[in-house]
Design an enzyme around this catalytic site. Structure first.
Site, PDB file in Angstrom:
ATOM      1  N   ASN A 105       0.848  -1.189   0.000  1.00 51.71           N
ATOM      2  CA  ASN A 105       0.000   0.000   0.000  1.00 51.71           C
ATOM      3  C   ASN A 105       0.883   1.237   0.000  1.00 51.71           C
ATOM      4  OD1 ASN A 105      -2.404   1.589   0.244  1.00 51.71           O
ATOM      5  ND2 ASN A 105      -1.996   1.826   2.441  1.00 51.71           N
ATOM      6  N   HIS A 107       0.927   5.206   1.343  1.00 45.93           N
ATOM      7  CA  HIS A 107       0.246   6.056   2.328  1.00 45.93           C
ATOM      8  C   HIS A 107       0.908   7.431   2.339  1.00 45.93           C
ATOM      9  CE1 HIS A 107      -2.143   6.897   5.879  1.00 45.93           C
ATOM     10  NE2 HIS A 107      -1.066   7.443   6.413  1.00 45.93           N
ATOM     11  N   SER A 134       4.913   6.767   2.202  1.00 41.32           N
ATOM     12  CA  SER A 134       5.488   5.475   2.584  1.00 41.32           C
ATOM     13  C   SER A 134       4.819   4.356   1.798  1.00 41.32           C
ATOM     14  CB  SER A 134       5.227   5.190   4.073  1.00 41.32           C
ATOM     15  OG  SER A 134       5.608   6.274   4.890  1.00 41.32           O
ATOM     16  N   ASP A 143      -2.407   0.614   8.134  1.00 45.74           N
ATOM     17  CA  ASP A 143      -1.176   1.385   7.842  1.00 45.74           C
ATOM     18  C   ASP A 143      -0.022   1.033   8.784  1.00 45.74           C
ATOM     19  OD1 ASP A 143      -2.671   2.747   5.873  1.00 45.74           O
ATOM     20  OD2 ASP A 143      -3.325   4.248   7.310  1.00 45.74           O
TER      21      ASP A 143
HETATM   22  C1  GRF Z   1      -2.951   8.779  -2.429  1.00 45.77           C
HETATM   23  O1  GRF Z   1      -2.634   9.934  -1.714  1.00 45.77           O
HETATM   24  C2  GRF Z   1      -2.477   7.573  -1.678  1.00 45.77           C
HETATM   25  O2  GRF Z   1      -1.324   7.799  -0.926  1.00 45.77           O
HETATM   26  C3  GRF Z   1      -3.628   7.300  -0.750  1.00 45.77           C
HETATM   27  O3  GRF Z   1      -4.772   7.599  -1.499  1.00 45.77           O
HETATM   28  C4  GRF Z   1      -4.445   8.552  -2.521  1.00 45.77           C
HETATM   29  C5  GRF Z   1      -4.853   7.927  -3.820  1.00 45.77           C
HETATM   30  O4  GRF Z   1      -4.714   8.786  -4.900  1.00 45.77           O
HETATM   31  N1  GRF Z   1      -3.578   5.936  -0.262  1.00 45.77           N
HETATM   32  P1  GRF Z   1      -4.786   8.215  -6.377  1.00 45.77           P
HETATM   33  O5  GRF Z   1      -6.149   7.559  -6.550  1.00 45.77           O
HETATM   34  O6  GRF Z   1      -3.667   7.260  -6.577  1.00 45.77           O
HETATM   35  O7  GRF Z   1      -4.668   9.424  -7.257  1.00 45.77           O
END
Ligand code: GRF
Length: 186
Positions: A105, A107, A134, A143
């Protein structure tokens, strides 16, 4: 057969990280883009690139039932690695266990700081001078899995959550493909 170099990307929305993972794929192949929202904007882009997509509305559906269908779709495409990219749904313990050590994932904070939502507002409110993003393994705890890579982004004194978000997002797009590539090759 679950081939680690075949990657399923899970999205719920615009999918800008999914796009970066597709455009910068080195050492892995994206074999599925899956969404829990039928109208996730990223699906259209994925289709326009000729990628295989799968979507099922998760709202109102029992969590594990959805996750079992998702898992079957991933298996059908022979994927052995799963990259969450803005997938706004907590996976069931069944799914996490079934794919343990194979789910990544991204984050938008320097974990372990600011798990959960509103990371940019929280970093600014805390007076931090640096934020970032991260990539980590997914476990049952939100997370909290092992860190695989991080990128730092300085916080400017005049930053608002939206301006910081933009710069962190750019850092995400550079970090995620690199970390995924290293992960599948190790
Ligand atoms: C990103 O900020 C990611 O870190 C978080 O959700 C957002 C997703 O944005 N988990 P996208 O759909 O990839 O534009």
């Amino acid at each position: 057969m679950r081939d680690p170099s075949r990657v399923a990307i899970l999205i719920s929305g615009r999918g800008s990280n999914m796009r970066a993972l597709v455009e910068d794929a080195k050492g892995y192949e994206v074999t599925l883009v899956a969404a829990n929202k039928i109208e996730a904007a990223g699906l259209e882009w994925a289709r326009s690139r000729g990628l295989q997509t799968w979507a099922l509305e998760s709202k109102g559906m029992a969590k594990e039932k959805f996750d079992r269908e998702l898992s079957a779709a991933i298996d059908e495409r022979g994927a052995g690695t799963i990259a969450l990219a803005g997938f706004m749904r907590i996976l069931s313990p069944w799914f996490v266990n079934e794919w343990r050590g194979r789910i990544l994932n991204i984050h938008p904070s320097l974990l372990p700081k600011y798990r959960g939502l509103d990371t940019h507002a929280r970093a600014i409110a805390a007076g931090d001078s640096v934020s970032g993003c991260s990539v980590h393994l997914v476990t049952e705890e939100l997370d909290a899995g092992d860190l695989l890579g991080q990128a730092e982004v300085p916080i400017d004194p005049c930053d608002m959550p939206a301006t910081l978000e933009q710069r962190v997002l750019a850092a995400e797009h550079a970090l995620y493909p690199r970390v995924l590539s290293e992960f599948v090759q190790r």
